[in-house]
Write an enzyme that holds these catalytic residues in place. Sequence first.
Site, PDB file in Angstrom:
ATOM      1  N   CYS A  77       0.928  -1.148  -0.038  1.00  0.00           N
ATOM      2  CA  CYS A  77      -0.175   0.080  -0.007  1.00  0.00           C
ATOM      3  C   CYS A  77       0.757   1.399  -0.114  1.00  0.00           C
ATOM      4  O   CYS A  77       0.563   2.160  -0.630  1.00  0.00           O
ATOM      5  CB  CYS A  77      -1.145  -0.059   1.103  1.00  0.00           C
ATOM      6  N   ASP A 285      -7.461   5.508  -1.233  1.00  0.00           N
ATOM      7  CA  ASP A 285      -7.237   4.355  -0.781  1.00  0.00           C
ATOM      8  C   ASP A 285      -6.562   3.257  -1.561  1.00  0.00           C
ATOM      9  O   ASP A 285      -7.406   2.902  -2.576  1.00  0.00           O
ATOM     10  CB  ASP A 285      -8.332   3.859   0.088  1.00  0.00           C
ATOM     11  N   HIS A 287      -6.120   0.211  -0.965  1.00  0.00           N
ATOM     12  CA  HIS A 287      -6.574  -0.996  -0.327  1.00  0.00           C
ATOM     13  C   HIS A 287      -7.660  -1.646  -1.080  1.00  0.00           C
ATOM     14  O   HIS A 287      -8.672  -2.053  -0.652  1.00  0.00           O
ATOM     15  CB  HIS A 287      -6.867  -1.008   1.061  1.00  0.00           C
TER      16      HIS A 287
END
Length: 403
Positions: A77, A285, A287
């Site tokens: 990430c 994000d 993820h």
Amino acid sequence: MEAVLAKYENQINVFSEFLEDLPDVDEPVWILGACYDLKTKKSELLSDVRSRLWFTYRKKFSPIGGTGPSSDAGWGCMLRCGQMILAQALVCRHLGRDWRWDPEKLQPKEYHRILHCFLDKKDSCYSIHQMAQMGVGEGKSVGEWYGPNTVAQVLKKLALFDDWNTLAVYVSMDNTVVIEDIKKQCKQPGRESRSRAGPCGRGEVPVSGQSCSEALNLQSQRPLDWRPLLLVIPLRMGINSINPVYIQAFKECFKMPQSCGVLGGKPNLAYYFIGFIDDELIYLDPHTTQQAVDTESGSAVDDQSYHCQRTPHRMKITSLDPSVALGFFCKSEEDFDSWCDLVQQELLKKRNLRMFELVEKHPSHWPPFVPPTKPEVQTTGAEFIESPDKLFESEEEFEILNV
């Protein structure tokens, strides 16, 4: 079928939900130096956020190093966030901050060339493969989680092998930005943009009637006015949580026209922060695990999965982990001088406690500053990970700010 489902998943939460989800406040929204009034500029705000390049976990790419992982889910990430902050700098460099992505229109060739730099292939200069392998030189095993400073060091080293963008990546040390050092690094000769270079600067073709050696010698003798600068400032704004005294100064960074976002997040959860509204940060994000995009060199990239068309996330600034890295892009020397003036006015003179220092001259007690240069060996960069100490300085640690 998986590609269709992934594309559908990305568009489930349409952007209209973002409008309803934003807090009902009179405060403007700031996105990477641009200000938006929610009452009159909602559509422009959405277009801006959607236009940022969004890099997420991917799966089913070629194994890293030949035998390593074929997905970065669960560990990549911060590397993806590093890709996003660098991609933002490249978009500003080639397309301008006001460029907007429209899925219904053809994009400029520079846009697709930028995307090719980040494809999940070993020969893309900023791929997950190159970043993970270069990270070994920073003491990180492939598959290990990175912090903001480590990924900044990786980007700095990989940029040395990118002759198309000719980007100077400067990573500050000890919470100190040295103007003299930056100007020295950005004015190095022999790093001009090579318009005839292949993706990521490889495979340059000399001018007709000119040998390769003559072309390189001529280029090395030319002075360069300014290499576009990506300035990364790793900071720790507290011990276990962000110290409230830094919050206003932190928000001011997103207002600067040179803002390129912030790397940070929570322990083992990295996000790419692009702005704020009131006391909340807005971020992209990484993820989400998507299928790797397989595109041949030089062809247009299927870019639908590289733009976040779902609801952008928000979090309270006070929930931010204190370890962050600020990013700024200065395309010209005048742009950098303007940034220095803004820092002096908005961050240093108005705040009792400073997030970082901005000094004119190289500190006398520091080792001499030597601008990083590309080693005179034909390589993609990752091959140097076995003996990195001979080529690059390590700047892994940075100080906790005094509170």
